[in-house]
Design a protein around this motif. Structure first.
Motif, PDB file in Angstrom:
ATOM      1  N   GLY A 137       1.256   0.368   3.306  1.00 17.68           N
ATOM      2  CA  GLY A 137       2.292   0.931   2.439  1.00 17.68           C
ATOM      3  C   GLY A 137       2.347   0.341   1.051  1.00 17.68           C
ATOM      4  O   GLY A 137       3.337   0.520   0.335  1.00 17.68           O
ATOM      5  N   ILE A 138       1.302  -0.360   0.641  1.00 15.33           N
ATOM      6  CA  ILE A 138       1.285  -0.876  -0.737  1.00 15.33           C
ATOM      7  C   ILE A 138       1.186   0.322  -1.694  1.00 15.33           C
ATOM      8  O   ILE A 138       0.467   1.293  -1.425  1.00 15.33           O
ATOM      9  N   ARG A 139       1.935   0.247  -2.785  1.00 16.29           N
ATOM     10  CA  ARG A 139       1.914   1.359  -3.748  1.00 16.29           C
ATOM     11  C   ARG A 139       0.632   1.286  -4.584  1.00 16.29           C
ATOM     12  O   ARG A 139       0.114   0.191  -4.849  1.00 16.29           O
ATOM     13  N   PRO A 140       0.146   2.445  -5.029  1.00 15.76           N
ATOM     14  CA  PRO A 140      -1.120   2.461  -5.784  1.00 15.76           C
ATOM     15  C   PRO A 140      -1.110   1.532  -7.000  1.00 15.76           C
ATOM     16  O   PRO A 140      -2.122   0.905  -7.314  1.00 15.76           O
ATOM     17  N   CYS A 141       0.026   1.412  -7.666  1.00 16.39           N
ATOM     18  CA  CYS A 141       0.069   0.554  -8.854  1.00 16.39           C
ATOM     19  C   CYS A 141      -0.187  -0.906  -8.470  1.00 16.39           C
ATOM     20  O   CYS A 141      -0.928  -1.616  -9.145  1.00 16.39           O
ATOM     21  N   ASP A 142       0.428  -1.342  -7.364  1.00 15.37           N
ATOM     22  CA  ASP A 142       0.286  -2.746  -6.961  1.00 15.37           C
ATOM     23  C   ASP A 142      -1.130  -3.048  -6.482  1.00 15.37           C
ATOM     24  O   ASP A 142      -1.618  -4.172  -6.640  1.00 15.37           O
ATOM     25  N   ALA A 143      -1.781  -2.047  -5.896  1.00 13.54           N
ATOM     26  CA  ALA A 143      -3.165  -2.249  -5.455  1.00 13.54           C
ATOM     27  C   ALA A 143      -4.088  -2.280  -6.661  1.00 13.54           C
ATOM     28  O   ALA A 143      -5.000  -3.111  -6.746  1.00 13.54           O
ATOM     29  N   SER A 144      -3.852  -1.393  -7.616  1.00 15.24           N
ATOM     30  CA  SER A 144      -4.756  -1.381  -8.766  1.00 15.24           C
ATOM     31  C   SER A 144      -4.515  -2.626  -9.631  1.00 15.24           C
ATOM     32  O   SER A 144      -5.417  -3.074 -10.344  1.00 15.24           O
ATOM     33  N   ALA A 145      -3.326  -3.219  -9.516  1.00 12.95           N
ATOM     34  CA  ALA A 145      -3.063  -4.480 -10.219  1.00 12.95           C
ATOM     35  C   ALA A 145      -4.013  -5.582  -9.743  1.00 12.95           C
ATOM     36  O   ALA A 145      -4.441  -6.425 -10.530  1.00 12.95           O
TER      37      ALA A 145
END
Ligand SMILES: Cc1cc2nc3c(=O)[nH]c(=O)nc-3n(C[C@H](O)[C@H](O)[C@H](O)COP(=O)(O)OP(=O)(O)OC[C@H]3O[C@@H](n4cnc5c(N)ncnc54)[C@H](O)[C@@H]3O)c2cc1C
Ligand code: SF4
Ligand code: SF4
Ligand code: FES
Lengths: 354, 281
Positions: free
Chosen positions: A96-104
């Motif tokens: 459930g990690i949000r895409p923004c936090d993963a791309s960070a």
């Protein structure tokens, strides 16, 4: 890669099964806010969440982390010699990690994984993770990811992306790691023929729902020293209380401190999050401080994210547009406004009253 | 994966008090695992993190020269937590060294050139390394004229006094030692501030002459206009910066000047480079 459909009644079961292989982390509600927490037996991620208050960066870069251990007892062999502490390399997954936090993570990786030096702590933790992302159907009002090199359905940096399609989930594997996770959950791998269209439709609705934007096109060509000397820094920094909330909550801030912590004759060398907002961060032993004033530190934060990073890596700004710093700043300092101000700065047009 | 934060264990082999105020001591270290000396291969101008176990690490310029074998040397000013603790340590104590770190003086560019070294106060450490390196019989033919202008407040505050005297006696290096003031009747060198002596003694600028300046900010501030007047181009003026450091490898984020990390992209920059960077040091 292919998309599978998961009946929502099957979801929890699959998650539970993966716990035999992975240590799981996911969004859990604590009082008012969501945080990423370990999911023990029977515990499920709360998929009704918006985004966590603090970013999940601590799962790769903990707020405080032991690096070495030592003993100071001269009677012991190897006294005063630092020894590495074995790192946990067992597989972990964030659900459930949000895409923004993963791309960070990808953006921060440029700092920790360089041709000259590799940070073993960050890389070991990052490599042991599988990131099962969760697309944002309903972005918040402070999200500006689509103009910050990211987006509500952004796939880069994720191993699989989960989309809430109402009565079912659609789950798309993006890497081998993602495939392996899906396998271990044992969900029926039916592949609905309309899945891709459903995702595209939800994606375009979500992208249109992003109401705020930044302009970054001119940052690269701005002169560093002219931006540095721009007249707006004092005004931007005026109400800042240097609390550091912006940097601690940010998924793309990585600065840290190193400290020795002794317990009797034993000790550990630790690394701890630090912040460019604090005067001690850059204070010399002589008392001189190159960023001695509040405005210098506020300028450093924005110049790093929006100019130095841009110039150093030629890969966009050091921000994924998650909006946390905007929501949490006690005095409403807004990176979107600062970014646009920096982007449109024209030193020639700036005539200061003398 | 090689851990760039892990120091090599070393033993303190010798401690020399350098200055009359006893605030500067030179520490000579030997590697506990002899193979580590090879791994620590360095160039003059680089620095290392001295790791005092249980206290922390401090970035210190390497004062020994790559041509000196079997040990490494650092000269440390007593300032705060770690450096004060180090000043109280004894010969035989065990600690660590992490490095070498940073770039170095641009030895590829300096080869075949005249080199003018300008130093003040205790910022003479990596300059000592450079002088010893250039004077090594194998290296000396690679450089043309070498001039050294070095000043301190008083004769007793000069570092490496025996070596300075030995260099004075040589004819392949021109020494211009100076002190701000002295009451010592036997003082046989210059009296005056570094910028003044630079103006009198430094060779005129040409495209084959490079100046390396290290010293307190005030000295640099007044020496630079002198070099400008003498026609030194800003790409022929080389400086070494200091900023507060922790990691030393460009990761912890604190020592940056603009997009450059002093620890990794520096500490050595030309004045031409510094002119394009914010003055944040
Ligand atoms: C590239 C480089 C070369 C240097 N070479 C020498 C040298 O040859 N001899 C010498 O005496 N000093 C040198 N210094 C300065 C020296 O690093 C500081 O005086 C020292 O770190 C002070 O540490 P402290 O623990 O005693 O002081 P505290 O004030 O207690 O400092 C706490 C911590 O802050 C950091 N810190 C504080 N001041 C500085 C500073 N000016 N630069 C970097 N980090 C700092 C260190 O991590 C230190 O452990 C050099 C600095 C740099 C950056
Ligand atoms: S959160 Fe706001 S007040 Fe706090 S340091 Fe950041 S900008 Fe300043
Ligand atoms: S700077 Fe603010 S909006 Fe950008 S990634 Fe960090 S917390 Fe999110
Ligand atoms: S000392 Fe950590 S980035 Fe330079």
């Amino acid at each position: 890669m292919k998309v599978i459909s998961i009946d929502k009644t099957e979801w929890a079961n699959g998650i539970e099964k993966t716990k035999s292989i992975y240590r799981l982390f996911g969004p859990v509600k604590e009082n008012t806010w969501h945080s990423f927490m370990p999911l023990g037996p029977g515990e499920q991620p709360d998929m009704a969440y918006g985004n966590s208050r603090l970013s999940p960066k601590f799962l790769v870069h903990p707020q405080t982390e032991p690096m070495f251990e030592y003993n100071l007892d001269e009677k012991q062999a190897d006294h005063h010699v630092l020894k590495e502490i074995p790192k946990d390399v067992s597989p972990k997954a964030i659900i459930g990690i949000r895409p923004c936090d993963a791309s960070a993570f990808l953006l921060v990786k440029r700092n920790f994984d360089t041709p000259t030096y590799k940070d073993p702590y960050w890389l070991t933790a990052y490599n042991s993770l599988t990131l099962i992302g969760y697309a944002c159907n309903q972005p918040c009002s402070t999200c500006f990811c689509t103009t910050a090199g990211c987006g509500p359905f952004h796939e880069e940096g994720l191993d699989a992306i989960l989309v809430d399609a109402g009565d079912r989930y659609l789950l798309k594997a993006l890497t081998e790691k993602g495939e392996a996770y899906i396998q271990s959950a044992g969900w029926a791998t039916s592949a609905p023929s309309d899945a891709d269209q459903s995702i595209e439709k939800l994606k375009s609705t979500a992208e249109k729902a992003i109401a705020s934007h930044v302009s970054t096109d001119k940052l690269r060509n701005q002169s560093t020293t002219q931006l540095y000397d721009a007249p707006f820094w004092e005004e931007i920094a005026f109400s800042c209380i240097n609390c550091g909330t912006c940097t601690y909550s940010c998924p793309t801030c990585w600065c840290f401190d190193i400290q020795d912590e002794n317990h009797g004759k034993c000790g550990v060398r630790m690394r701890n999050w630090d912040s460019c907002m604090y005067p001690l961060f850059s204070l010399h032993g002589t008392g001189h401080n190159p960023r001695g004033a509040k405005a210098h530190r506020v300028r450093q934060r924005f110049m790093h994210k929006l100019k130095y990073y841009v110039d150093k890596y030629d890969n966009g700004i050091q921000c994924v547009g998650c909006g946390r710093c905007i929501r949490l700043c006690p005095v409403n300092i807004d990176i979107r406004k600062v970014c646009n101000q920096m982007n449109s700065y024209d030193p020639a047009a700036c005539v200061c009253p003398v | 994966m090689q851990n760039p934060y892990l120091p090599y264990p070393v033993k303190i082999d010798e401690i020399i008090t350098e200055t009359e105020d006893k605030n500067l001591k030179t520490f000579k270290f030997v590697f506990i695992n002899p193979a580590d000396e090879q791994k620590f291969a360095y160039r003059a101008g680089q620095f290392a993190e001295l790791s005092v176990t249980g206290k922390g690490e401090i970035p210190i310029g390497i004062a020994s020269s790559p041509t000196e074998k079997g040990f490494v040397k650092f000269t440390v000013n007593k300032v705060g937590l770690v450096s004060s603790f180090l000043h109280n340590m004894k010969v035989g104590d065990v600690m660590g060294i992490r490095g070498p770190l940073g770039n170095s003086y641009p030895w590829d560019v300096l080869e075949g050139k005249n080199v003018v070294i300008i130093g003040g106060g205790f910022a003479f450490t990596t300059l000592r390394s450079s002088i010893i390196y250039m004077l090594d019989p194998v290296n000396r033919p690679k450089f043309r004229d070498i001039n050294v202008i070095y000043g301190a407040r008083t004769p007793g505050m000069l570092l490496y006094r025996d070596e300075l005297a030995a260099w004075e006696r040589r004819d392949d290096i021109h020494m211009h030692i100076t002190v701000d003031a002295t009451t010592d009747p036997d003082w046989k060198y210059n009296v005056g501030f570094v910028p003044t002596i630079t103006e009198k003694k430094a060779p005129q600028a040409d495209s084959d002459t490079y100046a390396i300046i290290c010293g307190p900010p005030i000295m640099i501030k007044f020496t630079q206009p002198v070099l400008d007047k003498m026609g030194y181009g800003h790409d022929h003026i080389i400086m070494s910066l200091e900023n507060r450091m922790k990691c030393g490898i460009g990761m912890c984020g604190r020592c940056n000047v603009g997009k450059e990390f002093v620890c990794k992209d520096g500490p050595v920059f030309t004045l031409a480079q510094l002119n394009t960077m914010p003055k944040e040091y």
